[in-house]
Design a protein around this motif. Structure first.
Motif, PDB file in Angstrom:
ATOM      1  N   VAL A   1      -0.007  11.987   2.961  1.00  0.00           N
ATOM      2  CA  VAL A   1      -1.155  12.864   3.178  1.00  0.00           C
ATOM      3  C   VAL A   1      -1.901  13.103   1.875  1.00  0.00           C
ATOM      4  CG1 VAL A   1      -1.835  15.166   3.970  1.00  0.00           C
ATOM      5  CG2 VAL A   1       0.003  13.941   5.137  1.00  0.00           C
ATOM      6  N   ALA A   2      -1.167  13.229   0.784  1.00  0.00           N
ATOM      7  CA  ALA A   2      -1.754  13.395  -0.544  1.00  0.00           C
ATOM      8  C   ALA A   2      -0.929  12.581  -1.526  1.00  0.00           C
ATOM      9  CB  ALA A   2      -1.774  14.869  -0.949  1.00  0.00           C
ATOM     10  N   GLU A   3      -1.592  11.689  -2.232  1.00  0.00           N
ATOM     11  CA  GLU A   3      -0.926  10.832  -3.216  1.00  0.00           C
ATOM     12  C   GLU A   3      -0.375  11.681  -4.367  1.00  0.00           C
ATOM     13  OE1 GLU A   3      -0.348   7.569  -3.083  1.00  0.00           O
ATOM     14  OE2 GLU A   3      -1.415   7.273  -1.193  1.00  0.00           O
ATOM     15  N   PRO A   4       0.594  11.142  -5.117  1.00  0.00           N
ATOM     16  CA  PRO A   4       1.145  11.900  -6.237  1.00  0.00           C
ATOM     17  C   PRO A   4       0.073  12.297  -7.249  1.00  0.00           C
ATOM     18  CG  PRO A   4       2.548  10.017  -5.754  1.00  0.00           C
ATOM     19  CD  PRO A   4       1.294   9.860  -4.930  1.00  0.00           C
ATOM     20  N   THR A   5       0.093  13.562  -7.604  1.00  0.00           N
ATOM     21  CA  THR A   5      -0.803  14.101  -8.627  1.00  0.00           C
ATOM     22  C   THR A   5      -0.006  15.084  -9.479  1.00  0.00           C
ATOM     23  OG1 THR A   5      -1.551  15.904  -7.212  1.00  0.00           O
ATOM     24  CG2 THR A   5      -2.895  13.909  -7.222  1.00  0.00           C
ATOM     25  N   THR A   6      -0.521  15.332 -10.670  1.00  0.00           N
ATOM     26  CA  THR A   6       0.098  16.289 -11.575  1.00  0.00           C
ATOM     27  C   THR A   6      -0.713  17.574 -11.569  1.00  0.00           C
ATOM     28  OG1 THR A   6       0.976  14.506 -12.947  1.00  0.00           O
ATOM     29  CG2 THR A   6       0.821  16.700 -13.960  1.00  0.00           C
TER      30      THR A   6
END
Length: 142
Positions: free
Chosen positions: A108-113
């Motif tokens: 649903v949401a790609e890896p982010t910092t």
């Protein structure tokens, strides 16, 4: 307050699936859970289960199994609605995301910092939807 049983955290969410047996197999393959307890009835339906990962514990159950618990449903039975999302800390959010994607999770949401500032912490994470529509957040503390 007495301590919970050995191996149990103080809170343990339960999630329900239309096909809990298949969900348990999928959760172990996709998200790295390990089966601690798996109790089936004569029809192979999950009466009770406990899955563990990184010190956390969830219970996975069969939706609609008990007439006094008809309120327990899989998201796919209620047009994808969710009233909870499960958050799990992992060691490597990117590698975990790729494992989940390869097993068929919808990312649903790609890896982010996210950096929450000096007074808090930073984490890297992503969001996924499982085979019956439960939403999961996986986070790595940085």
């Amino acid at each position: 307050m007495k301590n919970p049983p050995d191996g149990w955290p103080r809170i343990a969410p339960a999630v329900f699936y239309d096909d809990a047996a298949a969900a348990i197999d999928w959760l172990t393959a996709a998200f790295g859970f390990e089966v601690q307890v798996r109790v089936e009835n004569e029809q192979g339906q999950i009466v009770h289960s406990q899955l563990v990962v990184n010190g956390g514990l969830i219970m996975v159950g069969q939706a609609g199994l008990s007439p006094d618990r008809t309120y327990l449903r899989s998201p796919q039975a209620v047009e994808g609605a969710n009233t909870q999302a499960l958050a799990v800390f992992v060691d490597d959010a990117d590698a975990h995301c790729e494992r989940a994607r390869a097993a068929g999770a919808v990312i649903v949401a790609e890896p982010t910092t996210q950096d929450y500032g000096e007074d808090y912490w930073s984490e890297r994470g992503y969001q996924a939807r499982d085979l019956e529509g439960h939403h999961w957040w996986f986070m790595q503390r940085l």
